[in-house]
Scaffold this motif. Structure first.
Motif, PDB file in Angstrom:
ATOM      1  N   VAL A  41       0.824  -1.211   0.000  1.00  0.00           N
ATOM      2  CA  VAL A  41       0.000   0.000   0.000  1.00  0.00           C
ATOM      3  C   VAL A  41       0.856   1.258   0.000  1.00  0.00           C
ATOM      4  N   GLU A  42       0.215   2.342  -0.427  1.00  0.00           N
ATOM      5  CA  GLU A  42       0.825   3.665  -0.387  1.00  0.00           C
ATOM      6  C   GLU A  42       0.456   4.348   0.928  1.00  0.00           C
ATOM      7  N   ASP A  43       1.065   5.511   1.175  1.00  0.00           N
ATOM      8  CA  ASP A  43       0.873   6.185   2.453  1.00  0.00           C
ATOM      9  C   ASP A  43      -0.585   6.512   2.750  1.00  0.00           C
ATOM     10  N   ASP A  44      -1.327   6.962   1.715  1.00  0.00           N
ATOM     11  CA  ASP A  44      -2.692   7.435   1.979  1.00  0.00           C
ATOM     12  C   ASP A  44      -3.713   6.303   2.048  1.00  0.00           C
ATOM     13  N   LEU A  45      -3.333   5.095   1.677  1.00  0.00           N
ATOM     14  CA  LEU A  45      -4.205   3.913   1.693  1.00  0.00           C
ATOM     15  C   LEU A  45      -5.409   4.037   0.768  1.00  0.00           C
ATOM     16  N   ALA A  46      -5.566   5.180   0.112  1.00  0.00           N
ATOM     17  CA  ALA A  46      -6.723   5.369  -0.767  1.00  0.00           C
ATOM     18  C   ALA A  46      -6.355   5.109  -2.217  1.00  0.00           C
ATOM     19  N   ALA A  47      -5.079   5.209  -2.516  1.00  0.00           N
ATOM     20  CA  ALA A  47      -4.642   5.024  -3.898  1.00  0.00           C
ATOM     21  C   ALA A  47      -4.723   3.549  -4.272  1.00  0.00           C
ATOM     22  N   PRO A  48      -4.720   3.206  -5.560  1.00  0.00           N
ATOM     23  CA  PRO A  48      -4.634   1.791  -5.955  1.00  0.00           C
ATOM     24  C   PRO A  48      -3.414   1.137  -5.309  1.00  0.00           C
ATOM     25  N   PHE A  49      -3.561  -0.132  -4.982  1.00  0.00           N
ATOM     26  CA  PHE A  49      -2.472  -0.851  -4.326  1.00  0.00           C
ATOM     27  C   PHE A  49      -1.886  -1.895  -5.271  1.00  0.00           C
ATOM     28  N   PHE A  50      -0.667  -2.309  -4.976  1.00  0.00           N
ATOM     29  CA  PHE A  50      -0.017  -3.360  -5.749  1.00  0.00           C
ATOM     30  C   PHE A  50      -0.231  -4.692  -5.040  1.00  0.00           C
ATOM     31  N   ALA A  51      -0.427  -5.761  -5.822  1.00  0.00           N
ATOM     32  CA  ALA A  51      -0.648  -7.085  -5.241  1.00  0.00           C
ATOM     33  C   ALA A  51       0.253  -8.124  -5.893  1.00  0.00           C
ATOM     34  N   GLY A  52       0.623  -9.110  -5.122  1.00  0.00           N
ATOM     35  CA  GLY A  52       1.365 -10.267  -5.597  1.00  0.00           C
ATOM     36  C   GLY A  52       1.076 -11.426  -4.673  1.00  0.00           C
ATOM     37  N   TRP A  53       1.737 -12.546  -4.888  1.00  0.00           N
ATOM     38  CA  TRP A  53       1.567 -13.677  -3.976  1.00  0.00           C
ATOM     39  C   TRP A  53       2.850 -14.495  -3.935  1.00  0.00           C
ATOM     40  N   HIS A  54       3.037 -15.202  -2.843  1.00  0.00           N
ATOM     41  CA  HIS A  54       4.204 -16.075  -2.729  1.00  0.00           C
ATOM     42  C   HIS A  54       3.849 -17.283  -1.870  1.00  0.00           C
ATOM     43  N   ARG A  55       4.607 -18.340  -2.027  1.00  0.00           N
ATOM     44  CA  ARG A  55       4.493 -19.537  -1.201  1.00  0.00           C
ATOM     45  C   ARG A  55       5.531 -19.439  -0.097  1.00  0.00           C
ATOM     46  N   HIS A  56       5.080 -19.513   1.150  1.00  0.00           N
ATOM     47  CA  HIS A  56       6.022 -19.345   2.255  1.00  0.00           C
ATOM     48  C   HIS A  56       6.911 -20.578   2.387  1.00  0.00           C
ATOM     49  N   GLY A  57       8.227 -20.357   2.347  1.00  0.00           N
ATOM     50  CA  GLY A  57       9.184 -21.451   2.431  1.00  0.00           C
ATOM     51  C   GLY A  57      10.285 -21.152   3.420  1.00  0.00           C
ATOM     52  N   ALA A  58      11.251 -22.048   3.477  1.00  0.00           N
ATOM     53  CA  ALA A  58      12.336 -21.936   4.455  1.00  0.00           C
ATOM     54  C   ALA A  58      13.171 -20.682   4.251  1.00  0.00           C
ATOM     55  N   ASN A  59      13.221 -20.165   3.023  1.00  0.00           N
ATOM     56  CA  ASN A  59      14.038 -18.987   2.741  1.00  0.00           C
ATOM     57  C   ASN A  59      13.215 -17.713   2.605  1.00  0.00           C
ATOM     58  N   THR A  60      11.954 -17.765   3.050  1.00  0.00           N
ATOM     59  CA  THR A  60      11.083 -16.599   2.973  1.00  0.00           C
ATOM     60  C   THR A  60      10.990 -15.949   4.346  1.00  0.00           C
ATOM     61  N   ASN A  61      11.093 -14.623   4.375  1.00  0.00           N
ATOM     62  CA  ASN A  61      10.950 -13.909   5.634  1.00  0.00           C
ATOM     63  C   ASN A  61       9.545 -14.130   6.184  1.00  0.00           C
ATOM     64  N   PRO A  62       9.388 -14.590   7.438  1.00  0.00           N
ATOM     65  CA  PRO A  62       8.056 -14.880   7.975  1.00  0.00           C
ATOM     66  C   PRO A  62       7.231 -13.645   8.317  1.00  0.00           C
ATOM     67  N   THR A  63       7.881 -12.478   8.400  1.00  0.00           N
ATOM     68  CA  THR A  63       7.188 -11.249   8.771  1.00  0.00           C
ATOM     69  C   THR A  63       6.551 -10.616   7.540  1.00  0.00           C
ATOM     70  N   PRO A  64       5.288 -10.173   7.606  1.00  0.00           N
ATOM     71  CA  PRO A  64       4.675  -9.526   6.438  1.00  0.00           C
ATOM     72  C   PRO A  64       5.557  -8.419   5.866  1.00  0.00           C
ATOM     73  N   GLY A  65       5.894  -8.598   4.576  1.00  0.00           N
ATOM     74  CA  GLY A  65       6.744  -7.622   3.916  1.00  0.00           C
ATOM     75  C   GLY A  65       8.182  -7.623   4.381  1.00  0.00           C
ATOM     76  N   GLY A  66       8.541  -8.553   5.279  1.00  0.00           N
ATOM     77  CA  GLY A  66       9.879  -8.527   5.857  1.00  0.00           C
ATOM     78  C   GLY A  66      10.103  -7.305   6.727  1.00  0.00           C
ATOM     79  N   ILE A  67       9.000  -6.743   7.273  1.00  0.00           N
ATOM     80  CA  ILE A  67       9.070  -5.499   8.042  1.00  0.00           C
ATOM     81  C   ILE A  67       8.594  -5.765   9.469  1.00  0.00           C
ATOM     82  N   PRO A  68       9.497  -5.991  10.408  1.00  0.00           N
ATOM     83  CA  PRO A  68       9.072  -6.206  11.798  1.00  0.00           C
ATOM     84  C   PRO A  68       8.424  -4.953  12.381  1.00  0.00           C
ATOM     85  N   ARG A  69       7.479  -5.163  13.267  1.00  0.00           N
ATOM     86  CA  ARG A  69       6.799  -4.034  13.912  1.00  0.00           C
ATOM     87  C   ARG A  69       7.569  -3.636  15.164  1.00  0.00           C
ATOM     88  N   ALA A  70       8.680  -3.015  14.955  1.00  0.00           N
ATOM     89  CA  ALA A  70       9.532  -2.620  16.072  1.00  0.00           C
ATOM     90  C   ALA A  70       9.941  -1.170  15.886  1.00  0.00           C
TER      91      ALA A  70
END
Length: 367
Positions: free
Chosen positions: A157-186
């Motif tokens: 998503v973009e900052d305003d959350l109102a604009a069109p968003f980008f979408a994709g998909w992935h299969r979670h595997g051993a080499n995939t970051n488990p955190t959404p977007g690879g962005i920890p909430r810290a």
């Protein structure tokens, strides 16, 4: 439609469109594109915004596709730009056969962490999107926490959350970051001695050790090289570890005076250079060995190798400084040097809080 348009590859069925995507820290797009040149799918750049790149594949990617390398924070199959939930649902194609986990995260992200109020806005958007997708007949799982094999719907998503968003998909595997977007909430707490706290917490999340209901670090032993003033040590103490910090510099009083709930002192400071430590002062074995030494990678690796021979840690978290062209060019050589002595598996990433440096995680935390 021009080739750099995000809609030029959206199509009606994501798996049929041979496009993939990856996110990275804004400003590091060139490093990400350079890494993508070597993969066998033969990627041709299609669309780029700060922190987000898509490629057209000469060879259709497998369902388990992830972009290998260091600078891709999250990657997978590209769906494209969607104007709303109904548009997204219409473009899912064969992915709709799976029950999907929904990850919603921002394209651009401040290196010192997104404030919790901003995450609250994103979470509210995710709740609305989840309901709309269900109403459109898409099977969705409420929980965003992933396990191996999960099919994850990525919404960026973009900052305003109102604009069109980008979408994709992935299969979670051993080499995939488990955190959404690879962005920890810290976000760095006010009482933290330094921003090393944030980098260490993000590294723990990358290693799968920041969990909701368990405390995998509690009671375990860490040795940290280059510990002063104590940001990383402070994060480990908060998670119940016993920590030995090695640094000729002074430690923050909040680290030195840290007490366990029982009143114990879980931190010990060896105020000396890492290369001068008497082995008799070290614990006979450590669970975690950390280095954030501000040294050239080759020098740091020699010191860590010597220390690892003493403490035999099952998990290493190391920072490699890549602040000049020569060091950047020898990155793979340095990773090979780490593989010579560190436990496997070895993964490297560019954390959201990293600047001209990367994080290397080697091994797994022992039971």
């Amino acid at each position: 439609m021009p080739p750099d348009s995000p809609d030029s590859h959206s199509g009606n069925a994501a798996p049929k469109a041979p496009f993939v995507f990856a996110t990275c820290k804004q400003g590091w797009e060139k490093a990400l594109k350079d890494e993508a040149k070597s993969i066998p799918e033969g990627l041709r750049p299609a669309f780029m915004r700060p922190g987000l790149i898509t490629w057209k594949c000469e060879v259709p990617p497998t369902a388990d596709f992830v972009l290998p390398g260091i600078f891709a924070r999250m990657s997978g199959h590209s769906i494209g730009t969607c104007k709303d939930a109904a548009d997204l649902a219409s473009k899912l194609g064969e992915v709709k056969r799976h029950t999907l986990k929904l990850h919603v995260y921002p394209r651009e992200f401040p290196e010192d962490g997104l404030p919790l109020e901003e995450w609250s806005r994103i979470d509210a958007f995710r709740t609305r999107l989840l309901k709309s997708l269900r109403d459109a007949g898409v099977a969705m799982d409420d929980d965003s926490e992933t396990v191996l094999g999960d099919t994850v719907l990525d919404v960026i998503v973009e900052d305003d959350l109102a604009a069109p968003f980008f979408a994709g998909w992935h299969r979670h595997g051993a080499n995939t970051n488990p955190t959404p977007g690879g962005i920890p909430r810290a976000v760095i707490p006010l009482e933290s001695p330094s921003r090393a706290w944030l980098k260490l917490v993000q590294a723990l999340a990358f290693a799968g050790l920041e969990t909701k209901n368990t405390h995998p670090l509690r009671g375990k032993i860490a040795v940290e090289l280059g510990s002063a003033p104590g940001g990383a040590s402070y994060a480990l103490l908060q998670r119940g570890m016993r920590v030995m910090g090695i640094d000729p510099g002074a430690m923050d009083p909040r680290v030195l005076n840290y007490r366990t709930p029982q009143g114990g002192i879980p931190f010990k400071h060896l105020q000396m250079p890492a290369g001068e430590v008497d082995p008799n002062l070290l614990p006979p074995q450590a669970d975690l060995l950390i280095s954030d030494l501000n040294l050239a990678p080759a020098v740091m690796i020699r010191l860590v190798k010597k220390m690892q021979a003493q403490v035999q840690a099952s998990l290493l978290i190391l920072t490699l400084k890549i602040n000049d062209r020569a060091v950047f060019a020898s990155l793979q050589e340095n990773l090979t040097a780490i593989r010579d002595f560190a436990p496997g598996p070895i993964r490297a990433t560019h954390l959201p809080g990293n600047r001209d440096e990367i994080c290397v995680v080697a091994g797994r935390l022992g039971s």
